[in-house]
Design a protein around this motif. Structure first.
Motif, PDB file in Angstrom:
ATOM      1  N   ALA A 279      -5.370 -23.957   1.318  1.00 57.00           N
ATOM      2  CA  ALA A 279      -5.115 -23.093   0.160  1.00 57.00           C
ATOM      3  C   ALA A 279      -3.640 -23.130  -0.222  1.00 57.00           C
ATOM      4  O   ALA A 279      -3.278 -23.211  -1.403  1.00 57.00           O
ATOM      5  N   ILE A 280      -2.771 -23.100   0.789  1.00 59.21           N
ATOM      6  CA  ILE A 280      -1.326 -23.137   0.522  1.00 59.21           C
ATOM      7  C   ILE A 280      -0.903 -24.484  -0.088  1.00 59.21           C
ATOM      8  O   ILE A 280      -0.153 -24.546  -1.055  1.00 59.21           O
ATOM      9  N   ARG A 281      -1.420 -25.571   0.448  1.00 64.93           N
ATOM     10  CA  ARG A 281      -1.058 -26.894  -0.087  1.00 64.93           C
ATOM     11  C   ARG A 281      -1.465 -27.001  -1.555  1.00 64.93           C
ATOM     12  O   ARG A 281      -0.756 -27.558  -2.377  1.00 64.93           O
ATOM     13  N   MET A 282      -2.646 -26.467  -1.864  1.00 60.76           N
ATOM     14  CA  MET A 282      -3.116 -26.577  -3.249  1.00 60.76           C
ATOM     15  C   MET A 282      -2.278 -25.697  -4.172  1.00 60.76           C
ATOM     16  O   MET A 282      -1.993 -26.060  -5.296  1.00 60.76           O
ATOM     17  N   GLN A 316      -3.080 -19.364 -11.947  1.00 59.01           N
ATOM     18  CA  GLN A 316      -3.203 -19.960 -10.607  1.00 59.01           C
ATOM     19  C   GLN A 316      -4.235 -19.248  -9.751  1.00 59.01           C
ATOM     20  O   GLN A 316      -4.966 -19.874  -8.998  1.00 59.01           O
ATOM     21  N   SER A 317      -4.279 -17.921  -9.873  1.00 57.86           N
ATOM     22  CA  SER A 317      -5.229 -17.210  -9.025  1.00 57.86           C
ATOM     23  C   SER A 317      -6.663 -17.553  -9.444  1.00 57.86           C
ATOM     24  O   SER A 317      -7.549 -17.663  -8.604  1.00 57.86           O
ATOM     25  N   PHE A 344      -5.373 -14.343   2.222  1.00 59.89           N
ATOM     26  CA  PHE A 344      -5.731 -14.424   0.801  1.00 59.89           C
ATOM     27  C   PHE A 344      -5.204 -13.210   0.026  1.00 59.89           C
ATOM     28  O   PHE A 344      -4.884 -13.318  -1.152  1.00 59.89           O
ATOM     29  N   GLU A 345      -5.107 -12.081   0.707  1.00 58.46           N
ATOM     30  CA  GLU A 345      -4.492 -10.909   0.062  1.00 58.46           C
ATOM     31  C   GLU A 345      -3.035 -11.210  -0.261  1.00 58.46           C
ATOM     32  O   GLU A 345      -2.550 -10.947  -1.356  1.00 58.46           O
ATOM     33  N   GLU A 346      -2.374 -11.794   0.725  1.00 56.57           N
ATOM     34  CA  GLU A 346      -0.963 -12.137   0.548  1.00 56.57           C
ATOM     35  C   GLU A 346      -0.779 -13.142  -0.594  1.00 56.57           C
ATOM     36  O   GLU A 346       0.215 -13.103  -1.330  1.00 56.57           O
ATOM     37  N   MET A 347      -1.740 -14.036  -0.759  1.00 57.67           N
ATOM     38  CA  MET A 347      -1.659 -15.034  -1.832  1.00 57.67           C
ATOM     39  C   MET A 347      -2.116 -14.471  -3.181  1.00 57.67           C
ATOM     40  O   MET A 347      -2.027 -15.164  -4.201  1.00 57.67           O
ATOM     41  N   GLY A 348      -2.641 -13.256  -3.174  1.00 61.12           N
ATOM     42  CA  GLY A 348      -3.063 -12.635  -4.433  1.00 61.12           C
ATOM     43  C   GLY A 348      -4.358 -13.193  -5.003  1.00 61.12           C
ATOM     44  O   GLY A 348      -4.538 -13.227  -6.222  1.00 61.12           O
TER      45      GLY A 348
END
Ligand SMILES: [Fe+2]
Ligand SMILES: [Fe+2]
Length: 382
Positions: A279-282, A316-317, A344-348
């Motif tokens: 998820a982070i890489r994308m 993005q989200s 995923f919460e942290e990533m919004g």
């Protein structure tokens, strides 16, 4: 007993997910590179059990056989694509995808319509190029799954996906070459992710990385572009590709559900960490640093503003609207004290958890389904 997870630095190479300097420090791909070699570390497995023990996968296999289309003859390749006009028309409806008021003090502050249009054209080119490279990743991953998955029904199904992915590579490569006049090299973050997926020896990790994470994001991204672009060839191309992609994601979700339901907490921890890394890489790749560079903008200066741009954050989200419900369905969100939920919460992006999962909604993407049902997946209960 609670499970010890690795620290961010060990999973994604940095402690803070929004550490811009670390994100931009990943070296780009040599634009002259023609071949890229990755060790795939996996055993090829024969099975002598030819019983049809997984009817859901068999159903997908049957659907795949009847859902075939021909990239050379089923798309209106004669369509003349005026890239400037197309991108301008799309921007007139949607805006640029950025909030120009938040870039004070940068070169972008002074951009007028002409510069935003040029940026839009580069972005279109970059986006479709990354789709193309991702499609080749899917081709390689699915060929690997044919060898490594121990189940008969899954081997048969995966073989149809190999043909599907070849067709996707074919149509994106042709569109870029004939209609856009060439593309961008693979983005460093996408390449890292594809390398990691291919490199892992465990067959379910190929599925998790490709069918659930990469293809889940692709399905949302294709859906967004399909709904918004006015260019008829691209619109139809995406419609056809999406009909396949939804089936691919469903294949991943249905297969992994069976495996993950029987996994221990320790085994699940590895899968949760891998889903987070992917998820982070994308998300990192959506910094689209190559486009800013080509536009002559200082990436290090602009990146923090892009990350905080509210228009950008919404866009993005949205790209995680398929991934999150599928991870939830697989039990990845909440196992081990909800570790992945918190990430995923942290990533919004956690707000998508109750959207339809692709194991259920894939049939609505079929080419035989009328256009009205082509909306992005509906929010459950709304
Ligand atoms: Fe594909
Ligand atoms: Fe696919």
């Amino acid at each position: 007993m609670s499970i010890d997870f690795n620290a961010n630095a060990d999973i994604i190479g940095r402690a803070e997910i929004n550490d811009i300097d670390a994100i931009l420090a990943i070296p780009g791909t040599d634009p002259h590179e023609i071949e890229h070699v990755v060790k795939d570390n996996a055993d090829a497995i024969f099975t002598w059990d030819y019983s049809l023990s997984r009817p859901a996968l068999r159903k997908l296999y049957e659907k795949a056989k009847t859902g075939q289309w021909n990239g050379a003859t089923d798309l209106p390749w004669h369509t003349e694509v005026d890239v400037e006009r197309t991108v301008a028309a799309d921007q007139a409806v949607l805006g640029t995808g950025f909030d120009p008021t938040v870039y004070d003090g940068t070169a972008v502050e002074k951009w007028g319509q002409k510069e935003w249009l040029a940026f839009g054209i580069e972005s279109r080119n970059w986006t479709l190029s990354q789709f193309l490279h991702g499609e080749q990743g899917a081709l390689l991953c699915t060929a690997k799954i044919v060898e490594t998955v121990p189940w008969y029904d899954a081997k048969l199904y995966a073989s149809t996906q190999v043909v599907d992915e070849a067709r996707h590579v074919e149509v994106f490569a042709r569109y870029l070459e004939e209609k856009l006049g060439g593309g961008y090299h693979v983005n460093a973050h996408l390449r890292m992710l594809l390398d990691d997926i291919i490199h892992d020896s465990r067959w379910d990790m190929t599925y998790l990385g490709m069918q659930v994470m990469v293809e889940g994001l692709a399905l949302a991204a294709f859906g967004f572009l399909h709904q918004t672009t006015s260019e008829p060839l691209l619109k139809q191309l995406l419609r056809y590709v999406m009909s396949d992609e939804a089936r691919h994601v469903a294949f991943g979700v249905l297969s992994l559900k069976e495996v993950y339901d029987g996994m221990t907490d320790v085994e699940m921890k590895d899968r949760q960490e891998f889903a987070f890394e992917a998820a982070i890489r994308m998300r990192d790749r959506f910094m689209s640093q190559e486009v800013w560079e080509r536009m002559g903008v200082n990436v290090n200066q602009i990146a923090p503003m892009v990350l905080a741009d509210p228009t950008r954050v919404v866009f993005q989200s949205m790209l995680f609207s398929k991934i999150v419900p599928n991870c939830k369905k697989l039990g990845l969100l909440d196992r081990n004290d909800k570790w992945l939920r918190h990430r995923f919460e942290e990533m919004g992006v956690i707000q998508f958890e109750d959207w339809a999962d692709t194991g259920e909604e894939y049939a609505s993407f079929g080419l035989d389904v009328p256009v009205e049902s082509e909306e992005l997946s509906p929010v459950a209960g709304e």
